[in-house]
Design a protein around this motif. Structure first.
Motif, short mmCIF file in Angstrom:
data_model
loop_
_atom_site.label_atom_id
_atom_site.label_comp_id
_atom_site.label_asym_id
_atom_site.label_seq_id
_atom_site.Cartn_x
_atom_site.Cartn_y
_atom_site.Cartn_z
N ILE A 21 -3.96 -15.52 8.74
CA ILE A 21 -3.39 -16.52 9.66
C ILE A 21 -4.50 -17.35 10.29
O ILE A 21 -4.41 -18.58 10.36
N LEU A 22 -5.55 -16.70 10.74
CA LEU A 22 -6.67 -17.44 11.34
C LEU A 22 -7.33 -18.34 10.30
O LEU A 22 -7.79 -19.44 10.63
N GLY A 23 -7.34 -17.91 9.06
CA GLY A 23 -7.87 -18.75 7.98
C GLY A 23 -7.05 -20.01 7.81
O GLY A 23 -7.60 -21.09 7.55
N TYR A 24 -5.74 -19.91 7.95
CA TYR A 24 -4.88 -21.09 7.85
C TYR A 24 -5.22 -22.09 8.97
O TYR A 24 -5.26 -23.30 8.74
N PHE A 25 -5.46 -21.59 10.17
CA PHE A 25 -5.83 -22.48 11.27
C PHE A 25 -7.18 -23.15 11.01
O PHE A 25 -7.36 -24.31 11.34
N GLU A 26 -8.11 -22.41 10.45
CA GLU A 26 -9.40 -23.02 10.12
C GLU A 26 -9.23 -24.11 9.08
O GLU A 26 -9.90 -25.15 9.13
N THR A 27 -8.31 -23.91 8.14
CA THR A 27 -8.03 -24.94 7.13
C THR A 27 -7.46 -26.18 7.80
O THR A 27 -7.82 -27.31 7.45
N LEU A 28 -6.59 -25.99 8.78
CA LEU A 28 -6.02 -27.14 9.49
C LEU A 28 -7.09 -27.92 10.24
O LEU A 28 -7.00 -29.14 10.38
N ASP A 29 -8.12 -27.22 10.73
CA ASP A 29 -9.21 -27.90 11.43
C ASP A 29 -9.96 -28.85 10.51
O ASP A 29 -10.60 -29.79 10.97
N GLU A 30 -9.90 -28.61 9.21
CA GLU A 30 -10.62 -29.45 8.24
C GLU A 30 -9.86 -30.71 7.87
O GLU A 30 -10.41 -31.60 7.24
N VAL A 31 -8.59 -30.80 8.23
CA VAL A 31 -7.78 -31.97 7.89
C VAL A 31 -8.27 -33.15 8.74
O VAL A 31 -8.37 -33.04 9.96
N PRO A 32 -8.57 -34.27 8.10
CA PRO A 32 -9.07 -35.40 8.87
C PRO A 32 -7.98 -36.01 9.75
O PRO A 32 -6.80 -35.97 9.42
N GLU A 33 -8.41 -36.53 10.88
CA GLU A 33 -7.46 -37.19 11.77
C GLU A 33 -7.03 -38.51 11.16
O GLU A 33 -7.80 -39.17 10.48
N VAL A 34 -5.81 -38.88 11.43
CA VAL A 34 -5.24 -40.10 10.87
C VAL A 34 -5.08 -41.10 12.00
O VAL A 34 -4.65 -40.75 13.11
N GLU A 35 -5.43 -42.34 11.72
CA GLU A 35 -5.22 -43.39 12.71
C GLU A 35 -3.72 -43.56 12.90
O GLU A 35 -2.97 -43.64 11.95
#
Length: 92
Positions: free
Chosen positions: A37-51
């Protein structure tokens, strides 16, 4: 994955705080699941922000002031009323 994933000892500690009995096998399994589960959150941190679009528009209609029912009309179809109010069954 980070090095701060909870291990079986932390799982047992939390289970003890929650007063939940847990076997060593379950503690191992839950520790692995928490790490995933914590790994999934770390993956989400890698998603670039969208304008995001700054000029959003309200698609809802404007509020209109309209005349409502007067008290007599509102109570006309009520099965029971008392002193100008709806009357319902007692709740205990």
């Amino acid at each position: 994955m980070s090095d701060t994933s909870p291990g079986p000892d932390e799982v047992r500690y939390v289970a003890r705080l929650a007063r939940v009995g847990i076997s060593d096998e379950d503690a191992e399994r839950f520790a692995d699941q928490f790490a995933d589960i914590l790994g999934y959150f770390e993956t989400l941190d890698e998603v670039p922000e969208v304008e995001r679009e700054s000029d959003l528009a309200n698609v809802m209609r404007e509020d209109e002031v309209r005349d409502g029912l007067d008290q007599e009309e509102a109570l006309k179809n009520a099965p029971e009323s008392e002193d100008g109010y709806f009357k319902g069954p007692n709740v205990s």
